[in-house]
Design a protein around this motif. Structure first.
Motif, PDB file in Angstrom:
ATOM      1  N   TYR A  15      64.021   1.568  45.251  1.00 37.67           N
ATOM      2  CA  TYR A  15      62.969   2.395  44.678  1.00 37.67           C
ATOM      3  C   TYR A  15      63.126   2.370  43.161  1.00 37.67           C
ATOM      4  N   GLY A  16      62.229   1.680  42.513  1.00 42.98           N
ATOM      5  CA  GLY A  16      62.331   1.535  41.073  1.00 42.98           C
ATOM      6  C   GLY A  16      63.468   0.587  40.698  1.00 42.98           C
ATOM      7  N   GLU A  17      63.901   0.673  39.466  1.00 39.39           N
ATOM      8  CA  GLU A  17      64.909  -0.259  38.960  1.00 39.39           C
ATOM      9  C   GLU A  17      66.314   0.030  39.480  1.00 39.39           C
ATOM     10  N   GLY A  18      66.666   1.271  39.605  1.00 39.07           N
ATOM     11  CA  GLY A  18      68.051   1.565  39.972  1.00 39.07           C
ATOM     12  C   GLY A  18      68.229   2.545  41.102  1.00 39.07           C
ATOM     13  N   ASN A  19      67.149   2.927  41.771  1.00 34.97           N
ATOM     14  CA  ASN A  19      67.218   3.983  42.775  1.00 34.97           C
ATOM     15  C   ASN A  19      67.018   3.440  44.190  1.00 34.97           C
ATOM     16  N   LYS A  20      67.312   4.268  45.145  1.00 36.52           N
ATOM     17  CA  LYS A  20      67.047   3.956  46.543  1.00 36.52           C
ATOM     18  C   LYS A  20      66.436   5.176  47.223  1.00 36.52           C
ATOM     19  N   ILE A  21      65.606   4.891  48.227  1.00 41.36           N
ATOM     20  CA  ILE A  21      65.135   5.942  49.130  1.00 41.36           C
ATOM     21  C   ILE A  21      65.803   5.706  50.471  1.00 41.36           C
ATOM     22  N   ILE A  22      66.500   6.718  50.962  1.00 38.56           N
ATOM     23  CA  ILE A  22      67.156   6.601  52.267  1.00 38.56           C
ATOM     24  C   ILE A  22      66.475   7.521  53.273  1.00 38.56           C
ATOM     25  N   THR A  23      66.518   7.106  54.526  1.00 36.62           N
ATOM     26  CA  THR A  23      66.071   7.962  55.618  1.00 36.62           C
ATOM     27  C   THR A  23      67.298   8.369  56.412  1.00 36.62           C
ATOM     28  N   LEU A  24      67.524   9.655  56.482  1.00 38.91           N
ATOM     29  CA  LEU A  24      68.649  10.197  57.247  1.00 38.91           C
ATOM     30  C   LEU A  24      68.182  10.666  58.605  1.00 38.91           C
ATOM     31  N   LEU A  25      68.981  10.415  59.625  1.00 44.25           N
ATOM     32  CA  LEU A  25      68.796  11.092  60.906  1.00 44.25           C
ATOM     33  C   LEU A  25      69.758  12.269  60.915  1.00 44.25           C
ATOM     34  N   THR A  26      69.199  13.465  61.030  1.00 41.30           N
ATOM     35  CA  THR A  26      70.011  14.681  61.012  1.00 41.30           C
ATOM     36  C   THR A  26      69.854  15.410  62.337  1.00 41.30           C
ATOM     37  N   PRO A  27      70.860  16.191  62.748  1.00 39.77           N
ATOM     38  CA  PRO A  27      70.741  16.891  64.027  1.00 39.77           C
ATOM     39  C   PRO A  27      69.747  18.042  64.015  1.00 39.77           C
ATOM     40  N   ASP A  28      69.574  18.697  62.873  1.00 40.08           N
ATOM     41  CA  ASP A  28      68.743  19.906  62.832  1.00 40.08           C
ATOM     42  C   ASP A  28      67.335  19.677  62.291  1.00 40.08           C
TER      43      ASP A  28
END
Length: 272
Positions: A15-28
């Protein structure tokens, strides 16, 4: 608002020059999208938290659809799943299947623990094809599309010879099999394992061996079942299919003689 959750990274994109977008799987909170600023930089404090398959504790601010990482701590990196060819292929398939099969913000406590157990089993060198078949069954069950295996889907008969119908919803007895000419015959061992997998918690999966012909039919059933009821087009699945068909596996399943149907004790450990 500040959230603090445990999560597994099931998707990570630039995401952009130095970033990332992550998708987390969370229990709640189910799936949560989070921007990790500076994650692509070599000296980033949070670069490791943005890597696929990482299990950690994440603190983030969220006011709209995407959150922004505030801090985090790795609980288990699962670095083994990012090395070589075979393990990353299976782990990526499990992650993408999870991402596509559940909706955003959908509570997913059980599936969270099953995915964590799936990743752990792959790092422990348990047969990845068996691990994935069990996990696929967990996913379709969570999505509400578990096949009926213990009785005829039409008349309810519980004994006799059955065929497996993808369109009817599972088992068809001899008297009802005409309702789906496309229903297929399965080996007795495949029926046994499907019924076992339908109730098996991946956290209790032990080291087991299954002959190749059984694994092939198990894969056929689960893949066609998901194609019929979930209709997912997974990039990781196409790659995995090519790897299994044409590539040399880094870890070969051990050959074995024809097996007897496996009991629950034989496929589980005493430990959780």
């Amino acid at each position: 608002m500040l959230y603090r959750v445990e999560g597994i990274v099931i998707r990570s994109t630039d995401y952009g020059e130095g970033n990332k977008i992550i998708t987390l799987l969370t229990p709640d909170f189910g799936k949560q999208g989070i921007v990790v600023r500076g994650a692509k930089k070599l000296k980033s404090r949070y670069g490791a938290l943005a890597q696929l398959f990482t299990y950690g504790e994440y603190s983030y601010y969220k006011n709209n659809s995407l959150g922004t990482l505030n801090s985090g701590e790795i609980i288990e990196s699962y670095y083994q799943l990012r090395e070589g060819l075979e393990k990353p292929a299976y782990a990526a398939y499990a992650a993408e299947l999870t991402d596509r099969a559940i909706n955003d913000d959908e509570t997913a406590a059980f599936l969270f623990h099953q995915l964590k157990a799936c990743q752990a089993a792959l790092t422990e060198d348990k047969d990845p094809q068996v691990v994935l078949r069990v996990y696929e069954m967990r996913v379709v069950s969570t999505a509400g599309y578990a096949p009926i295996l213990d009785e005829c889907v039409h008349c309810g008969k519980q004994e006799g010879d059955f065929r497996f119908s993808f369109v009817a919803g599972g088992a068809l007895c001899h008297n009802c099999r005409h309702r789906d000419p496309g229903a297929i015959e399965l080996m007795d061992g495949v029926w046994k394992l499907l019924r076992l997998f339908a109730h098996l918690d991946l956290r209790r999966l032990g080291h087991i061996t299954v002959k190749d012909s059984t694994k092939i039919q198990l894969q056929l059933v689960m893949r066609k079942w998901m194609d019929t009821h979930l209709n997912l087009n997974l990039k990781s699945r196409h790659f995995l299919d090519q790897l299994e068909k044409y590539g040399e596996m880094l870890v070969k399943p051990k050959p074995m003689a024809d097996q007897e149907p496996l009991s629950d004790r034989e496929v589980t450990n005493d430990a959780d």
